[in-house]
Scaffold this motif. Structure first.
Motif, PDB file in Angstrom:
ATOM      1  N   ALA A   1      33.992  70.142  62.900  1.00 17.72           N
ATOM      2  CA  ALA A   1      35.352  70.188  63.455  1.00 17.72           C
ATOM      3  C   ALA A   1      36.317  69.335  62.631  1.00 17.72           C
ATOM      4  N   ILE A   2      35.909  68.120  62.253  1.00 15.35           N
ATOM      5  CA  ILE A   2      36.791  67.258  61.465  1.00 15.35           C
ATOM      6  C   ILE A   2      36.952  67.810  60.057  1.00 15.35           C
ATOM      7  N   ALA A   3      35.900  68.439  59.528  1.00 21.21           N
ATOM      8  CA  ALA A   3      35.994  69.067  58.209  1.00 21.21           C
ATOM      9  C   ALA A   3      36.971  70.239  58.248  1.00 21.21           C
ATOM     10  N   ARG A   4      36.951  70.987  59.337  1.00 19.27           N
ATOM     11  CA  ARG A   4      37.884  72.108  59.480  1.00 19.27           C
ATOM     12  C   ARG A   4      39.327  71.593  59.483  1.00 19.27           C
ATOM     13  N   LYS A   5      39.564  70.510  60.202  1.00 20.95           N
ATOM     14  CA  LYS A   5      40.909  69.933  60.234  1.00 20.95           C
ATOM     15  C   LYS A   5      41.355  69.483  58.852  1.00 20.95           C
ATOM     16  N   ALA A   6      40.441  68.887  58.099  1.00 27.83           N
ATOM     17  CA  ALA A   6      40.772  68.435  56.744  1.00 27.83           C
ATOM     18  C   ALA A   6      41.059  69.625  55.841  1.00 27.83           C
ATOM     19  N   LEU A   7      40.271  70.670  55.972  1.00 28.12           N
ATOM     20  CA  LEU A   7      40.472  71.875  55.172  1.00 28.12           C
ATOM     21  C   LEU A   7      41.848  72.465  55.442  1.00 28.12           C
ATOM     22  N   ILE A   8      42.215  72.537  56.711  1.00 29.44           N
ATOM     23  CA  ILE A   8      43.516  73.101  57.086  1.00 29.44           C
ATOM     24  C   ILE A   8      44.658  72.218  56.591  1.00 29.44           C
ATOM     25  N   ALA A   9      44.474  70.917  56.722  1.00 29.09           N
ATOM     26  CA  ALA A   9      45.558  69.991  56.387  1.00 29.09           C
ATOM     27  C   ALA A   9      45.804  69.872  54.895  1.00 29.09           C
ATOM     28  N   SER A  10      44.744  69.815  54.104  1.00 27.81           N
ATOM     29  CA  SER A  10      44.959  69.510  52.682  1.00 27.81           C
ATOM     30  C   SER A  10      44.006  70.206  51.722  1.00 27.81           C
ATOM     31  N   GLY A  11      43.213  71.133  52.202  1.00 29.52           N
ATOM     32  CA  GLY A  11      42.388  71.925  51.305  1.00 29.52           C
ATOM     33  C   GLY A  11      40.978  71.402  51.134  1.00 29.52           C
ATOM     34  N   VAL A  12      40.164  72.195  50.456  1.00 32.94           N
ATOM     35  CA  VAL A  12      38.739  71.904  50.345  1.00 32.94           C
ATOM     36  C   VAL A  12      38.466  70.620  49.567  1.00 32.94           C
ATOM     37  N   ASP A  13      39.330  70.252  48.634  1.00 30.78           N
ATOM     38  CA  ASP A  13      39.101  69.042  47.836  1.00 30.78           C
ATOM     39  C   ASP A  13      39.127  67.777  48.689  1.00 30.78           C
ATOM     40  N   ASP A  14      39.720  67.874  49.877  1.00 31.59           N
ATOM     41  CA  ASP A  14      39.783  66.714  50.765  1.00 31.59           C
ATOM     42  C   ASP A  14      38.621  66.697  51.760  1.00 31.59           C
TER      43      ASP A  14
ATOM     44  N   GLU B   1      26.301  71.561  52.030  1.00 27.82           N
ATOM     45  CA  GLU B   1      25.820  72.124  53.293  1.00 27.82           C
ATOM     46  C   GLU B   1      26.927  72.130  54.341  1.00 27.82           C
ATOM     47  N   LEU B   2      27.773  71.114  54.328  1.00 28.23           N
ATOM     48  CA  LEU B   2      28.911  71.087  55.240  1.00 28.23           C
ATOM     49  C   LEU B   2      29.910  72.193  54.876  1.00 28.23           C
ATOM     50  N   LEU B   3      30.175  72.349  53.585  1.00 29.87           N
ATOM     51  CA  LEU B   3      31.088  73.406  53.147  1.00 29.87           C
ATOM     52  C   LEU B   3      30.546  74.778  53.547  1.00 29.87           C
ATOM     53  N   ASP B   4      29.249  74.961  53.387  1.00 29.56           N
ATOM     54  CA  ASP B   4      28.633  76.228  53.785  1.00 29.56           C
ATOM     55  C   ASP B   4      28.790  76.459  55.288  1.00 29.56           C
ATOM     56  N   ALA B   5      28.687  75.382  56.061  1.00 24.89           N
ATOM     57  CA  ALA B   5      28.830  75.499  57.510  1.00 24.89           C
ATOM     58  C   ALA B   5      30.252  75.898  57.893  1.00 24.89           C
ATOM     59  N   LEU B   6      31.237  75.398  57.139  1.00 23.10           N
ATOM     60  CA  LEU B   6      32.629  75.771  57.399  1.00 23.10           C
ATOM     61  C   LEU B   6      32.842  77.261  57.181  1.00 23.10           C
ATOM     62  N   VAL B   7      32.350  77.757  56.060  1.00 22.31           N
ATOM     63  CA  VAL B   7      32.496  79.175  55.751  1.00 22.31           C
ATOM     64  C   VAL B   7      31.748  80.023  56.777  1.00 22.31           C
ATOM     65  N   GLU B   8      30.570  79.553  57.157  1.00 15.61           N
ATOM     66  CA  GLU B   8      29.757  80.269  58.150  1.00 15.61           C
ATOM     67  C   GLU B   8      30.498  80.348  59.487  1.00 15.61           C
TER      68      GLU B   8
ATOM     69  N   ILE C   1      43.901  81.043  56.904  1.00 13.76           N
ATOM     70  CA  ILE C   1      44.669  80.881  55.671  1.00 13.76           C
ATOM     71  C   ILE C   1      44.032  79.820  54.775  1.00 13.76           C
ATOM     72  N   ALA C   2      43.517  78.751  55.361  1.00 13.83           N
ATOM     73  CA  ALA C   2      42.866  77.697  54.568  1.00 13.83           C
ATOM     74  C   ALA C   2      41.638  78.246  53.842  1.00 13.83           C
ATOM     75  N   ILE C   3      40.888  79.108  54.510  1.00 17.58           N
ATOM     76  CA  ILE C   3      39.727  79.733  53.871  1.00 17.58           C
ATOM     77  C   ILE C   3      40.180  80.606  52.702  1.00 17.58           C
ATOM     78  N   ARG C   4      41.263  81.319  52.878  1.00 12.45           N
ATOM     79  CA  ARG C   4      41.758  82.214  51.824  1.00 12.45           C
ATOM     80  C   ARG C   4      42.282  81.432  50.619  1.00 12.45           C
ATOM     81  N   VAL C   5      42.905  80.290  50.876  1.00  8.07           N
ATOM     82  CA  VAL C   5      43.341  79.428  49.769  1.00  8.07           C
ATOM     83  C   VAL C   5      42.120  78.902  49.021  1.00  8.07           C
ATOM     84  N   TRP C   6      41.122  78.492  49.752  1.00 10.76           N
ATOM     85  CA  TRP C   6      39.869  78.012  49.153  1.00 10.76           C
ATOM     86  C   TRP C   6      39.227  79.112  48.303  1.00 10.76           C
ATOM     87  N   ALA C   7      39.313  80.351  48.774  1.00 10.86           N
ATOM     88  CA  ALA C   7      38.700  81.471  48.055  1.00 10.86           C
ATOM     89  C   ALA C   7      39.272  81.644  46.652  1.00 10.86           C
TER      90      ALA C   7
END
Length: 203
Positions: free
Chosen positions: A8-21, A47-54, A97-103
């Protein structure tokens, strides 16, 4: 902290500032826990990144499966699509949208995004074909329908649920070239009442 808390916190970080954060140290500081808590649940950052995509993939797959099931039971497919669009978690568009930017940075994520997009477009095309539109026209209209919804996400359009319900029949006719299904607005009004009831209960 649970595995779900980390996701959940990783998802918030991804949305806020992208995968690099989405980094273990950064997330641990935000949750005020040690890195050891992370490694109790995950072997490494990937493994956390994989869980986000999953998480994103499963959300989409479950919605597609639910619509297919209700349509197979006799529900009107196009109505079920609009119910999903209007009734989804309000936090999901930003995650999408955050997932698509990461893509754009990751071939692996790009591949998965394309697979999910193709699944949605295929579902739309199936419903159009059931309503008498076929071939290239069904494919193009299915794409336009899907791109329309992604556009809502990307532009972060601000509308009340009531406004979206009022516009739904017009969007449906414009996107599909078909009259809006009978009962569309009534079905969406029921959704609106259900959401309002849920908010009152939560309060």
């Amino acid at each position: 902290m649970t595995r779900g808390d980390w996701i959940a916190i990783a998802r918030k970080a991804l949305i806020a500032s992208g995968v690099d954060d989405v980094k273990v140290d950064v997330l641990a500081r935000r949750m005020k826990v040690t890195r050891g808590s992370f490694y109790w649940h995950f072997k490494h950052r990937q493994e956390l990144l994989d869980a986000l995509v999953e998480d994103w993939k499963n959300n989409n797959r479950e919605e597609i499966a639910a619509i297919e099931k209700r349509a197979a039971e006799g529900a009107t497919g196009l109505i079920e699509l609009f119910k999903v669009w209007l009734g989804e978690d309000p936090n999901f568009p930003a995650f999408d949208i955050a997932i698509r930017v990461w893509a754009r940075k990751s071939p692996e994520v790009t591949k998965l995004v394309h697979e999910i997009d193709d699944a949605w477009i295929g579902l739309f095309q199936l419903f159009l074909e059931r309503n008498g539109i076929s071939g290239t026209e069904a494919f193009v209209r299915a794409r336009v329908m899907y791109f329309h919804q992604i556009g809502y996400y990307a532009l972060a359009i601000r509308e009340t649920l009531d406004d979206r319900i009022k516009l739904a029949p017009y969007y449906c006719e414009s996107l599909t070239g078909l009259p809006a299904p009978e009962g569309l607005e009534d079905a969406l009004r029921t959704l609106e009442k259900s959401r309002a009831k849920g908010k009152r209960q939560a309060a």
